[in-house]
Design a protein around this motif. Structure first.
Motif, PDB file in Angstrom:
ATOM      1  N   SER A  39       0.840  -1.194   0.000  1.00 23.68           N
ATOM      2  CA  SER A  39       0.000   0.000   0.000  1.00 23.68           C
ATOM      3  C   SER A  39       0.873   1.241   0.000  1.00 23.68           C
ATOM      4  CB  SER A  39      -0.898  -0.011   1.236  1.00 23.68           C
ATOM      5  OG  SER A  39      -1.543   1.225   1.379  1.00 23.68           O
ATOM      6  N   ARG A  40       0.423   2.285  -0.670  1.00 22.01           N
ATOM      7  CA  ARG A  40       1.218   3.513  -0.688  1.00 22.01           C
ATOM      8  C   ARG A  40       1.161   4.218   0.661  1.00 22.01           C
ATOM      9  NH1 ARG A  40      -1.455   8.665  -3.512  1.00 22.01           N
ATOM     10  NH2 ARG A  40      -3.433   8.577  -2.457  1.00 22.01           N
ATOM     11  N   TRP A  41       0.132   3.937   1.454  1.00 23.98           N
ATOM     12  CA  TRP A  41       0.023   4.524   2.795  1.00 23.98           C
ATOM     13  C   TRP A  41       0.886   3.754   3.781  1.00 23.98           C
ATOM     14  CZ3 TRP A  41      -2.030   9.114   3.579  1.00 23.98           C
ATOM     15  CH2 TRP A  41      -2.900   9.615   2.639  1.00 23.98           C
ATOM     16  N   GLY A  42       1.155   2.498   3.477  1.00 25.33           N
ATOM     17  CA  GLY A  42       1.994   1.693   4.349  1.00 25.33           C
ATOM     18  C   GLY A  42       1.492   1.722   5.780  1.00 25.33           C
ATOM     19  N   GLY A  43       2.341   2.091   6.685  1.00 21.52           N
ATOM     20  CA  GLY A  43       1.980   2.149   8.098  1.00 21.52           C
ATOM     21  C   GLY A  43       1.510   3.519   8.535  1.00 21.52           C
ATOM     22  N   CYS A  44       1.276   4.454   7.601  1.00 23.29           N
ATOM     23  CA  CYS A  44       0.881   5.823   7.938  1.00 23.29           C
ATOM     24  C   CYS A  44      -0.594   5.941   8.280  1.00 23.29           C
ATOM     25  CB  CYS A  44       1.178   6.776   6.784  1.00 23.29           C
ATOM     26  SG  CYS A  44       2.889   6.884   6.348  1.00 23.29           S
ATOM     27  N   LEU A  45      -1.411   5.092   7.718  1.00 16.91           N
ATOM     28  CA  LEU A  45      -2.856   5.241   7.896  1.00 16.91           C
ATOM     29  C   LEU A  45      -3.284   5.196   9.358  1.00 16.91           C
ATOM     30  CD1 LEU A  45      -5.431   5.742   6.359  1.00 16.91           C
ATOM     31  CD2 LEU A  45      -5.730   3.294   6.128  1.00 16.91           C
ATOM     32  N   PRO A  46      -2.821   4.265  10.163  1.00 13.25           N
ATOM     33  CA  PRO A  46      -3.220   4.298  11.580  1.00 13.25           C
ATOM     34  C   PRO A  46      -2.778   5.578  12.277  1.00 13.25           C
ATOM     35  CG  PRO A  46      -2.255   2.179  11.032  1.00 13.25           C
ATOM     36  CD  PRO A  46      -2.059   3.058   9.847  1.00 13.25           C
ATOM     37  N   TRP A  47      -1.600   6.069  11.921  1.00  9.07           N
ATOM     38  CA  TRP A  47      -1.144   7.323  12.527  1.00  9.07           C
ATOM     39  C   TRP A  47      -2.008   8.504  12.089  1.00  9.07           C
ATOM     40  CZ3 TRP A  47       2.019   7.527  16.464  1.00  9.07           C
ATOM     41  CH2 TRP A  47       2.868   6.465  16.690  1.00  9.07           C
ATOM     42  N   ALA A  48      -2.396   8.527  10.837  1.00  8.76           N
ATOM     43  CA  ALA A  48      -3.239   9.619  10.331  1.00  8.76           C
ATOM     44  C   ALA A  48      -4.612   9.599  11.007  1.00  8.76           C
ATOM     45  CB  ALA A  48      -3.390   9.505   8.821  1.00  8.76           C
ATOM     46  N   ILE A  49      -5.174   8.418  11.179  1.00  2.93           N
ATOM     47  CA  ILE A  49      -6.475   8.314  11.849  1.00  2.93           C
ATOM     48  C   ILE A  49      -6.345   8.751  13.303  1.00  2.93           C
ATOM     49  CG2 ILE A  49      -8.225   6.672  12.644  1.00  2.93           C
ATOM     50  CD1 ILE A  49      -7.775   5.148  10.007  1.00  2.93           C
ATOM     51  N   GLY A  50      -5.288   8.316  13.964  1.00  2.00           N
ATOM     52  CA  GLY A  50      -5.074   8.716  15.358  1.00  2.00           C
ATOM     53  C   GLY A  50      -4.911  10.217  15.498  1.00  2.00           C
ATOM     54  N   LEU A  51      -4.173  10.823  14.576  1.00  2.00           N
ATOM     55  CA  LEU A  51      -3.980  12.267  14.604  1.00  2.00           C
ATOM     56  C   LEU A  51      -5.295  13.009  14.365  1.00  2.00           C
ATOM     57  CD1 LEU A  51      -1.787  14.401  14.927  1.00  2.00           C
ATOM     58  CD2 LEU A  51      -1.487  14.350  12.460  1.00  2.00           C
ATOM     59  N   ALA A  52      -6.118  12.503  13.447  1.00  2.00           N
ATOM     60  CA  ALA A  52      -7.423  13.122  13.180  1.00  2.00           C
ATOM     61  C   ALA A  52      -8.330  13.037  14.412  1.00  2.00           C
ATOM     62  CB  ALA A  52      -8.093  12.459  11.981  1.00  2.00           C
ATOM     63  N   VAL A  53      -8.294  11.905  15.108  1.00  2.00           N
ATOM     64  CA  VAL A  53      -9.107  11.761  16.324  1.00  2.00           C
ATOM     65  C   VAL A  53      -8.626  12.732  17.393  1.00  2.00           C
ATOM     66  CG1 VAL A  53      -9.632  10.172  18.216  1.00  2.00           C
ATOM     67  CG2 VAL A  53      -9.820   9.400  15.863  1.00  2.00           C
ATOM     68  N   LEU A  54      -7.310  12.859  17.556  1.00  2.00           N
ATOM     69  CA  LEU A  54      -6.785  13.815  18.541  1.00  2.00           C
ATOM     70  C   LEU A  54      -7.167  15.249  18.193  1.00  2.00           C
ATOM     71  CD1 LEU A  54      -3.233  12.411  19.311  1.00  2.00           C
ATOM     72  CD2 LEU A  54      -5.195  12.523  20.839  1.00  2.00           C
ATOM     73  N   PHE A  55      -7.118  15.598  16.911  1.00  2.00           N
ATOM     74  CA  PHE A  55      -7.511  16.939  16.487  1.00  2.00           C
ATOM     75  C   PHE A  55      -8.986  17.192  16.777  1.00  2.00           C
ATOM     76  CE2 PHE A  55      -7.254  20.854  14.342  1.00  2.00           C
ATOM     77  CZ  PHE A  55      -8.411  20.995  13.604  1.00  2.00           C
ATOM     78  N   ALA A  56      -9.840  16.202  16.515  1.00  2.00           N
ATOM     79  CA  ALA A  56     -11.272  16.353  16.780  1.00  2.00           C
ATOM     80  C   ALA A  56     -11.533  16.541  18.271  1.00  2.00           C
ATOM     81  CB  ALA A  56     -12.033  15.143  16.244  1.00  2.00           C
ATOM     82  N   VAL A  57     -10.836  15.774  19.109  1.00  2.00           N
ATOM     83  CA  VAL A  57     -11.002  15.920  20.561  1.00  2.00           C
ATOM     84  C   VAL A  57     -10.555  17.310  20.998  1.00  2.00           C
ATOM     85  CG1 VAL A  57     -10.120  15.099  22.784  1.00  2.00           C
ATOM     86  CG2 VAL A  57     -10.868  13.461  21.070  1.00  2.00           C
ATOM     87  N   PHE A  58      -9.445  17.790  20.469  1.00  6.84           N
ATOM     88  CA  PHE A  58      -8.959  19.128  20.813  1.00  6.84           C
ATOM     89  C   PHE A  58      -9.962  20.193  20.391  1.00  6.84           C
ATOM     90  CE2 PHE A  58      -6.068  22.422  21.771  1.00  6.84           C
ATOM     91  CZ  PHE A  58      -6.145  23.351  20.758  1.00  6.84           C
ATOM     92  N   ALA A  59     -10.520  20.078  19.186  1.00  2.00           N
ATOM     93  CA  ALA A  59     -11.478  21.074  18.692  1.00  2.00           C
ATOM     94  C   ALA A  59     -12.741  21.090  19.555  1.00  2.00           C
ATOM     95  CB  ALA A  59     -11.830  20.794  17.237  1.00  2.00           C
ATOM     96  N   ILE A  60     -13.222  19.913  19.952  1.00  4.42           N
ATOM     97  CA  ILE A  60     -14.415  19.858  20.805  1.00  4.42           C
ATOM     98  C   ILE A  60     -14.109  20.445  22.177  1.00  4.42           C
ATOM     99  CG2 ILE A  60     -15.953  18.249  22.017  1.00  4.42           C
ATOM    100  CD1 ILE A  60     -15.797  16.482  19.472  1.00  4.42           C
TER     101      ILE A  60
END
Length: 143
Positions: A39-60
């Protein structure tokens, strides 16, 4: 009854020679079948999802602060815009140059019939100020 299989016949009736049976051992270096590409995302996808969740929690967590700042900024813009427009007699576009730095998201609109200027931050806040003659411009309390 003859056995039924799902292999196409080869031999003298079809004009093809039968394929050799592969010997057991390691697979060939270049297999004749397509291999799965990494995959072109390789092992980045879990990190990207985790970062998006952290950003959403911070925004809320910070949203009440954003909303309060938007309310304050839109009220300030409405009051300054109304004074600039109806007390000083300048155009509404020139009044936006009086804003403090960081107020680029605040926009002004006016209702000339009621001499009201509205300052708004998209999707967060909107406040209006009305020209009251000798008293200057007053924020409308019903907002």
């Amino acid at each position: 009854m003859d056995q039924v299989n799902n292999i196409n016949p080869t031999g003298p009736t079809t004009g093809e020679t039968p394929a050799p049976v592969p010997a057991s051992g390691p697979p060939p270096a270049n297999p004749p079948y397509p291999t799965k590409k990494p995959s072109r995302w390789g092992g980045c996808l879990p990190w990207a999802i985790g970062l998006a969740v952290l950003f959403a929690v911070f925004a809320i967590w910070k949203f009440p602060s954003f909303k309060a700042q938007a309310e304050l900024g839109s009220a300030y813009a409405a009051r300054i815009g109304c004074s600039c427009r109806y007390v000083q007699g300048r155009s509404l576009e020139s009044c936006q140059s009086d804003f403090e730095p960081g107020m680029e998201m605040v926009s002004l609109s006016e209702d000339p019939a009621t001499k009201t200027v509205t300052g708004s931050v998209p999707l967060l806040a909107s406040r209006s100020a009305r020209y009251a003659g000798a008293s200057g411009c007053l924020l409308r309390p019903e907002n």
